[in-house]
Write a protein that holds these residues in place. Structure first.
Motif, PDB file in Angstrom:
ATOM      1  N   LYS A 169      -7.148   4.209   5.838  1.00 17.66           N
ATOM      2  CA  LYS A 169      -7.971   3.630   4.776  1.00 17.66           C
ATOM      3  C   LYS A 169      -9.399   4.167   4.838  1.00 17.66           C
ATOM      4  N   GLU A 170      -9.993   4.180   6.013  1.00 17.67           N
ATOM      5  CA  GLU A 170     -11.375   4.634   6.167  1.00 17.67           C
ATOM      6  C   GLU A 170     -11.561   6.078   5.720  1.00 17.67           C
ATOM      7  N   HIS A 171     -10.537   6.891   5.869  1.00 19.80           N
ATOM      8  CA  HIS A 171     -10.649   8.307   5.526  1.00 19.80           C
ATOM      9  C   HIS A 171     -10.034   8.653   4.173  1.00 19.80           C
ATOM     10  N   GLY A 172      -9.692   7.623   3.387  1.00 23.04           N
ATOM     11  CA  GLY A 172      -9.223   7.855   2.032  1.00 23.04           C
ATOM     12  C   GLY A 172      -7.828   8.416   1.925  1.00 23.04           C
ATOM     13  N   LEU A 173      -6.979   8.135   2.894  1.00 22.88           N
ATOM     14  CA  LEU A 173      -5.613   8.663   2.850  1.00 22.88           C
ATOM     15  C   LEU A 173      -4.632   7.723   2.159  1.00 22.88           C
ATOM     16  N   LEU A 174      -5.097   6.534   1.774  1.00 22.73           N
ATOM     17  CA  LEU A 174      -4.268   5.561   1.066  1.00 22.73           C
ATOM     18  C   LEU A 174      -4.660   5.515  -0.402  1.00 22.73           C
ATOM     19  N   MET A 175      -3.684   5.201  -1.252  1.00 21.55           N
ATOM     20  CA  MET A 175      -3.962   5.038  -2.696  1.00 21.55           C
ATOM     21  C   MET A 175      -4.664   3.714  -2.905  1.00 21.55           C
ATOM     22  N   GLU A 176      -5.541   3.698  -3.847  1.00 23.04           N
ATOM     23  CA  GLU A 176      -6.272   2.462  -4.199  1.00 23.04           C
ATOM     24  C   GLU A 176      -5.417   1.581  -5.063  1.00 23.04           C
ATOM     25  N   MET A 228       0.841  -1.172   0.000  1.00 22.40           N
ATOM     26  CA  MET A 228       0.000   0.000   0.000  1.00 22.40           C
ATOM     27  C   MET A 228       0.887   1.236   0.000  1.00 22.40           C
ATOM     28  N   ARG A 229       0.263   2.377  -0.330  1.00 23.84           N
ATOM     29  CA  ARG A 229       0.965   3.662  -0.379  1.00 23.84           C
ATOM     30  C   ARG A 229       0.050   4.751   0.152  1.00 23.84           C
ATOM     31  N   LEU A 230       0.665   5.798   0.683  1.00 26.15           N
ATOM     32  CA  LEU A 230      -0.100   6.988   1.062  1.00 26.15           C
ATOM     33  C   LEU A 230      -0.448   7.751  -0.206  1.00 26.15           C
ATOM     34  N   ARG A 231      -1.560   8.450  -0.193  1.00 28.95           N
ATOM     35  CA  ARG A 231      -1.901   9.299  -1.334  1.00 28.95           C
ATOM     36  C   ARG A 231      -0.821  10.357  -1.503  1.00 28.95           C
ATOM     37  N   SER A 232      -0.333  10.494  -2.716  1.00 28.24           N
ATOM     38  CA  SER A 232       0.779  11.406  -2.975  1.00 28.24           C
ATOM     39  C   SER A 232       0.335  12.866  -3.082  1.00 28.24           C
ATOM     40  N   ASP A 233      -0.970  13.111  -3.211  1.00 32.81           N
ATOM     41  CA  ASP A 233      -1.443  14.484  -3.355  1.00 32.81           C
ATOM     42  C   ASP A 233      -1.720  15.168  -2.016  1.00 32.81           C
ATOM     43  N   LEU A 234      -1.605  14.439  -0.926  1.00 29.49           N
ATOM     44  CA  LEU A 234      -1.876  15.012   0.390  1.00 29.49           C
ATOM     45  C   LEU A 234      -0.606  15.617   0.977  1.00 29.49           C
ATOM     46  N   ILE A 235      -0.776  16.720   1.700  1.00 27.85           N
ATOM     47  CA  ILE A 235       0.368  17.423   2.270  1.00 27.85           C
ATOM     48  C   ILE A 235       0.193  17.541   3.779  1.00 27.85           C
ATOM     49  N   LEU A 236       1.248  17.217   4.502  1.00 34.47           N
ATOM     50  CA  LEU A 236       1.264  17.386   5.949  1.00 34.47           C
ATOM     51  C   LEU A 236       1.690  18.816   6.251  1.00 34.47           C
ATOM     52  N   ARG A 237       0.863  19.537   6.992  1.00 35.29           N
ATOM     53  CA  ARG A 237       1.155  20.922   7.358  1.00 35.29           C
ATOM     54  C   ARG A 237       1.169  21.052   8.869  1.00 35.29           C
ATOM     55  N   ARG A 238       2.064  21.899   9.351  1.00 39.33           N
ATOM     56  CA  ARG A 238       2.102  22.192  10.785  1.00 39.33           C
ATOM     57  C   ARG A 238       1.530  23.577  11.018  1.00 39.33           C
ATOM     58  N   LEU A 239       0.541  23.661  11.902  1.00 42.62           N
ATOM     59  CA  LEU A 239      -0.072  24.929  12.276  1.00 42.62           C
ATOM     60  C   LEU A 239       0.084  25.074  13.773  1.00 42.62           C
ATOM     61  N   GLY A 240       1.069  25.841  14.188  1.00 42.52           N
ATOM     62  CA  GLY A 240       1.344  25.962  15.615  1.00 42.52           C
ATOM     63  C   GLY A 240       1.786  24.619  16.170  1.00 42.52           C
ATOM     64  N   HIS A 241       1.042  24.108  17.131  1.00 37.26           N
ATOM     65  CA  HIS A 241       1.367  22.814  17.734  1.00 37.26           C
ATOM     66  C   HIS A 241       0.597  21.660  17.101  1.00 37.26           C
ATOM     67  N   GLU A 242      -0.174  21.953  16.077  1.00 40.55           N
ATOM     68  CA  GLU A 242      -0.988  20.941  15.412  1.00 40.55           C
ATOM     69  C   GLU A 242      -0.360  20.534  14.087  1.00 40.55           C
ATOM     70  N   SER A 243      -0.564  19.282  13.704  1.00 39.80           N
ATOM     71  CA  SER A 243      -0.164  18.789  12.388  1.00 39.80           C
ATOM     72  C   SER A 243      -1.424  18.276  11.707  1.00 39.80           C
ATOM     73  N   ILE A 244      -1.657  18.745  10.472  1.00 39.66           N
ATOM     74  CA  ILE A 244      -2.858  18.358   9.743  1.00 39.66           C
ATOM     75  C   ILE A 244      -2.490  17.919   8.331  1.00 39.66           C
ATOM     76  N   ILE A 245      -3.397  17.150   7.731  1.00 38.66           N
ATOM     77  CA  ILE A 245      -3.255  16.740   6.336  1.00 38.66           C
ATOM     78  C   ILE A 245      -4.196  17.608   5.507  1.00 38.66           C
ATOM     79  N   VAL A 246      -3.670  18.131   4.390  1.00 44.83           N
ATOM     80  CA  VAL A 246      -4.472  18.995   3.526  1.00 44.83           C
ATOM     81  C   VAL A 246      -4.445  18.459   2.100  1.00 44.83           C
ATOM     82  N   GLU A 247      -5.566  18.656   1.398  1.00 45.81           N
ATOM     83  CA  GLU A 247      -5.617  18.366  -0.033  1.00 45.81           C
ATOM     84  C   GLU A 247      -5.304  19.665  -0.755  1.00 45.81           C
ATOM     85  N   PRO A 248      -4.182  19.739  -1.471  1.00 52.11           N
ATOM     86  CA  PRO A 248      -3.751  21.004  -2.072  1.00 52.11           C
ATOM     87  C   PRO A 248      -4.713  21.565  -3.106  1.00 52.11           C
TER      88      PRO A 248
END
Length: 89
Positions: free
Chosen positions: A82-89, A1-21
């Motif tokens: 997988k449930e949240h669609g963060l992996l490539m099909e 399996m692989r992570l979706r390559s279009d998602l970006i990990l961003r740090r906002l202050g003390h939080e880390s989030i995944i964003v769809e560019p």
């Protein structure tokens, strides 16, 4: 399996989030916050093929954790991805 390559990990202050560019407006129902361990794993899995065993080994090599707990946590994390669609099909 692989992570979706279009998602970006961003740090906002003390939080880390995944964003769809490609999102013009951030859909807050699709924002995923990560703890430090999830960030550690995400950064090391980006751009490579991996299995459950890969994640278990990462946890065992980098944290003081029993193998059964590492396996349970790795499985839960990958199921969430997988449930949240963060992996490539």
């Amino acid at each position: 399996m692989r992570l979706r390559s279009d998602l970006i990990l961003r740090r906002l202050g003390h939080e880390s989030i995944i964003v769809e560019p490609g999102q013009d407006m951030v859909d807050m129902s699709k924002v995923f916050t990560f703890n430090d361990t999830a960030v550690f794993i995400w950064e090391r899995l980006q751009g490579r093929e991996f299995t459950l065993e890969t994640v278990v080994e990462m946890l065992l090599e980098n944290y003081e954790v029993e193998e059964d707990i590492a396996r349970r946590d790795a499985l839960a994390l990958l199921q969430t991805f997988k449930e949240h669609g963060l992996l490539m099909e």
